[in-house]
Motif scaffolding. Structure first.
Motif, PDB file in Angstrom:
ATOM      1  N   GLU A 165      25.384  25.795  47.829  1.00  0.00           N
ATOM      2  CA  GLU A 165      26.590  25.648  47.015  1.00  0.00           C
ATOM      3  C   GLU A 165      26.439  24.566  45.956  1.00  0.00           C
ATOM      4  N   PHE A 166      25.549  23.639  46.159  1.00  0.00           N
ATOM      5  CA  PHE A 166      25.403  22.522  45.231  1.00  0.00           C
ATOM      6  C   PHE A 166      24.230  22.782  44.286  1.00  0.00           C
ATOM      7  N   PRO A 167      24.469  22.965  42.992  1.00  0.00           N
ATOM      8  CA  PRO A 167      23.410  23.361  42.035  1.00  0.00           C
ATOM      9  C   PRO A 167      22.506  22.180  41.662  1.00  0.00           C
ATOM     10  N   VAL A 168      21.473  21.983  42.458  1.00  0.00           N
ATOM     11  CA  VAL A 168      20.537  20.883  42.222  1.00  0.00           C
ATOM     12  C   VAL A 168      19.134  21.456  42.009  1.00  0.00           C
ATOM     13  N   PHE A 169      18.445  20.961  40.996  1.00  0.00           N
ATOM     14  CA  PHE A 169      17.046  21.324  40.755  1.00  0.00           C
ATOM     15  C   PHE A 169      16.175  20.179  41.243  1.00  0.00           C
ATOM     16  N   TYR A 170      15.016  20.531  41.783  1.00  0.00           N
ATOM     17  CA  TYR A 170      14.135  19.476  42.275  1.00  0.00           C
ATOM     18  C   TYR A 170      12.678  19.906  42.171  1.00  0.00           C
ATOM     19  N   GLU A 171      11.832  18.926  42.123  1.00  0.00           N
ATOM     20  CA  GLU A 171      10.377  19.110  42.188  1.00  0.00           C
ATOM     21  C   GLU A 171       9.836  17.926  42.970  1.00  0.00           C
ATOM     22  N   LEU A 172       9.450  18.204  44.236  1.00  0.00           N
ATOM     23  CA  LEU A 172       9.082  17.145  45.156  1.00  0.00           C
ATOM     24  C   LEU A 172       7.730  17.435  45.780  1.00  0.00           C
ATOM     25  N   VAL A 173       6.943  16.373  46.001  1.00  0.00           N
ATOM     26  CA  VAL A 173       5.586  16.507  46.531  1.00  0.00           C
ATOM     27  C   VAL A 173       5.439  15.576  47.721  1.00  0.00           C
ATOM     28  N   ASP A 174       4.890  16.117  48.842  1.00  0.00           N
ATOM     29  CA  ASP A 174       4.622  15.307  50.023  1.00  0.00           C
ATOM     30  C   ASP A 174       3.551  14.276  49.689  1.00  0.00           C
ATOM     31  N   THR A 175       3.848  13.012  49.916  1.00  0.00           N
ATOM     32  CA  THR A 175       2.912  11.946  49.536  1.00  0.00           C
ATOM     33  C   THR A 175       1.650  11.946  50.382  1.00  0.00           C
ATOM     34  N   LYS A 176       1.654  12.590  51.549  1.00  0.00           N
ATOM     35  CA  LYS A 176       0.474  12.617  52.420  1.00  0.00           C
ATOM     36  C   LYS A 176      -0.315  13.915  52.275  1.00  0.00           C
ATOM     37  N   THR A 177       0.373  15.054  52.323  1.00  0.00           N
ATOM     38  CA  THR A 177      -0.320  16.348  52.311  1.00  0.00           C
ATOM     39  C   THR A 177      -0.443  16.921  50.911  1.00  0.00           C
ATOM     40  N   GLY A 178       0.362  16.463  49.966  1.00  0.00           N
ATOM     41  CA  GLY A 178       0.347  17.016  48.622  1.00  0.00           C
ATOM     42  C   GLY A 178       1.104  18.317  48.496  1.00  0.00           C
TER      43      GLY A 178
END
Length: 730
Positions: A165-178
């Motif tokens: 319901e909440f219009p959020v865009f994201y681009e996230l990367v795991d700092t350990k596995t990539g």
């Protein structure tokens, strides 16, 4: 309220507007005033929820297949599931009862297929019940499956719905596995942007929701707890990257509605502030409150007659009602732009109630305060209150504890009986309990009540006979009840009449003794005077005999004079005609003077006087001449009646705000235990009356001490005689 009605109503209207403005401001989030929506606490709370939910749903979800194998199941949960519907025999019997009629109906209708399905369904359930009681692993597997389904439903239905319901865009990367996770167009124009990195902090993604209420994740027998989820959750993962909310997202959908409502709330808050400020300014300038608006009317007079506890109760109810209506009105007025015409009518009605309750609070407060300003009125009102009267009556109810307890139990019994009657009327099945209660509790209580009432009537009739003077018949004492005790007390009262008559006879005897003693003490010296006067008339007596007779006449005359003077002084004291000339007197010096006056007598008596008095002055406001008489009488009394060769202890000391004078000695005569008789006029320790003295010494001393508002006490312990005199010091 006569001519004061209009300004008071206008004043209440303005104050109501100010209170609505103030309360609406408090209900609104003051931290959001002056901020755009994306900088508000509301938006921040929404984003915090998003950051909590994205971990369990997207970035670090729990492996459901593994969860179903490892979710912990407690032994208590296994037992609860196993015995949920009773013992194994009870459950098997219940299942068989459920299917017996259905299978019989299928057999009768010759529906073999339905019959086979029902038999198979029944046997499956019966087999499941047997396995429940034979194998913990079987029950554990079922519970674990249910818990996994509960967890899956929670994550998919609750958290995922909030994320979508909440219009959020994201681009996230795991700092350990990539491992990379992304959603939406990160090149959109951002209205909100948050960067997660080493400088701004990383995004912590947990497998379970943080700070979420999980109490709803349960059914009648199974509960998925936070500890269960922690035992199967993945380690927290750390992410870096960006999260944005685009400007386009603010124009449509959920956020656009929230922004519109947020801005309307802010604008309306500003309007309320302005209205409240204007109302407050008018109240303090143009329309200042006058207490005469509420005190100078007929209602104020009627209100003043109410008890103080009723006033406090009405004020409390009015205040609570005003506060409740104020919250309702303030909350509804904040959203006036969503309200239709019918809702506005309701708003006006509620606003009218607010005016009414505020008017009631103001009226009561002003009249209440004005009454309390009157000196002593608060104490009077409290003393006259229903509460104080109730507690006094309740206390008096237990003056006789047994009667109070029995009455209290009886009242509770009647109360419960009334409730029981209502319950029986509503639920006839409760007669099963109500009838035995009436038979074994109600009827015995009724019997005891009737029996006690009859006994009370007999006591009343007997009391009336006693009041009429018929004392020959004793009241019958039945049992050990309070009424029996009262009957016994009445019998004691009857005996008391006899005692009173005895005391009256004793009083007559004492009067006779008084006359006899006075006659004896006056006649003895008078007889001597007459005798020696006759002897002096003889011409053949010698000069030596004449001198001897004159000395005796002088001594007896002085004795008679002392008796008459003492008797006259006691009479004046008894009639209250003695006037005191009070002044500051040093009690220490007065005692020294009194002892010095009798120094020769003390030395001749062979008594050892031990005197103890303060080194400094001990000043009292007394009649020095009269008080010297008190000390003189007590010292003379000690010289005359102390056993020869013993010690006399005389002490003067300060005790608090009083001077305490004590004389202790061992008497040469037996006093007995009735020390009160020593204060009687012409009463002496020497009952044979061979010693000199009027017998009025202690009576005179007692009267003088009483006139000075002091206290004189005599104590006798065997032959030890002790007199204590206390008087206030300056």
């Amino acid at each position: 309220m006569k001519s004061n009605k209009s300004p008071l109503l206008l004043w209440v209207l303005l104050v109501s507007l100010f209170l609505i403005a103030l309360n609406s401001t408090v209900q609104a989030d003051l931290q959001n005033i002056g901020k755009s929506y994306v900088n508000s606490e509301v938006f921040k709370a929404n984003m915090d929820t998003f950051y909590q939910n994205i971990g369990p749903t997207t970035l670090n979800p729990i492996n459901m297949e593994e969860a179903e194998k490892t979710i912990p199941v407690a032994k208590s949960e296994i037992e609860a599931h196993r015995n949920r519907f009773g013992t194994m025999s009870e459950q098997i019997s219940n299942i068989q009862d459920q299917y017996v009629d259905r299978i019989a109906d299928a057999k009768e209708s010759k529906n073999e297929e339905l019959k086979a399905v029902l038999i198979k369904e029944r046997d499956t359930k019966l087999d499941d019940i047997r396995q429940n009681f034979e194998s913990d692993e079987h029950v554990e597997a079922k519970i674990r499956t249910k818990k996994a389904a509960m967890l899956k439903g929670y994550l998919n239905e609750n958290l995922r719905l909030e994320i979508d319901e909440f219009p959020v865009f994201y681009e996230l990367v795991d700092t350990k596995t990539g491992e990379k996770f992304s959603y939406g167009d990160m090149f959109s124009h951002a209205a909100y942007k948050k960067v997660f990195d080493g400088g701004n902090g990383y995004l912590k993604a947990s497998s379970i929701p943080v700070d979420r209420d999980l109490t709803f994740m349960r059914d009648d027998e199974i509960e998925l707890t936070r500890d269960d989820m922690l035992s199967i959750s993945n380690p927290t993962r750390t992410f870096e990257g960006e999260v944005i909310v685009s400007k386009d997202a603010l124009k449509d959908g959920l956020l656009s509605h929230q922004i519109k409502q947020y801005n309307q709330d802010r604008y309306f808050t500003f309007v309320l502030w302005l209205v409240g400020a204007i109302a407050l300014a008018v109240v303090f300038t143009k329309l200042q409150f006058k207490k005469g608006w509420v005190t100078e009317n007929d209602w104020a007079i009627k209100y003043s007659h109410l008890k103080i506890d009723m006033k406090v109760g009405l004020l409390g109810v009015s205040t609570i009602a005003m506060y409740a209506v104020l919250n309702i009105v303030s909350n509804r007025f904040r959203y006036f732009y969503f309200i239709n015409v019918s809702a506005w009518v309701m708003n006006i009605i509620q606003f009218g109630f607010l005016l009414l309750f505020l008017l009631a609070v103001v009226f009561q407060l002003v009249n209440f305060i004005e009454r309390l300003r009157l000196k002593g009125m608060l104490e009077k009102d409290i003393a006259d209150s229903y509460t104080v009267s109730f507690f006094k009556a309740f206390h008096d109810m237990f003056l006789k504890k047994s009667i109070g307890v029995q009455t209290f139990i009886l009242l509770i019994g009647f109360f419960l009986a009334g409730i029981g009657f209502v319950v029986v009327f509503l639920m006839p099945v409760s007669l099963i309990l109500y009838i035995p209660a009436v038979l074994f509790l109600g009827l015995p209580a009724l019997y005891m009540l009737v029996k006690r009432s009859a006994y009370l009537n007999r006591i009343i009739v007997a009391t009336e006979a006693m009041a009429a003077g018929r004392l020959h018949e004793e009241i019958k004492v039945e049992g050990k009840s309070p009424l029996a005790e009262h009957a016994n007390n009445l019998n004691n009262l009857r005996e008391g009449v006899h005692v009173s008559m005895t005391e009256q006879a004793k009083s007559e005897r004492l009067k006779t003794e008084l006359i006899t003693n006075v006659s004896h003490d006056l006649r003895t010296p008078l007889t001597s005077i007459i005798t020696y006067t006759d002897l002096l008339k003889k011409e053949d007596i010698t000069a030596e005999e004449r001198t001897k007779y004159v000395d005796i006449l002088d001594k007896k005359s002085q004795r008679l004079k002392t008796l008459i003077e003492d008797l006259f002084e006691v009479s004046k004291m008894a009639s209250g005609n003695l006037e005191l000339n009070k002044q500051r007197v040093d009690m220490t010096q007065l005692l020294q003077q009194a002892l010095a006056e009798h120094e020769e007598e003390i030395s001749k008596s062979g008594l050892d006087f031990r005197v103890n008095f303060p080194e400094s002055a001990l000043v009292a406001y007394v009649d020095g001449k009269r008080w010297w008489r008190v000390l003189d009488n007590l010292i003379v009394n000690a010289i005359k009646y102390t056993l020869p060769g013993t010690r006399v202890y005389i002490t003067l000391r300060k005790v608090g705000d009083t001077a305490e004078f004590i004389v202790k000695n061992v008497t040469k005569y037996e006093l007995g235990e009735n020390t009160d008789e020593l204060f009687e006029r012409f009463k002496r320790a020497d009952t044979s009356r061979h010693t000199d003295g009027s017998g009025l010494g202690l009576a005179i001393a007692q009267s003088i001490v009483d006139l000075h508002n002091g206290n004189m006490k005599i104590e006798v312990d065997g032959d030890l005689f002790k007199v204590t005199v206390v008087v206030a010091v300056v």
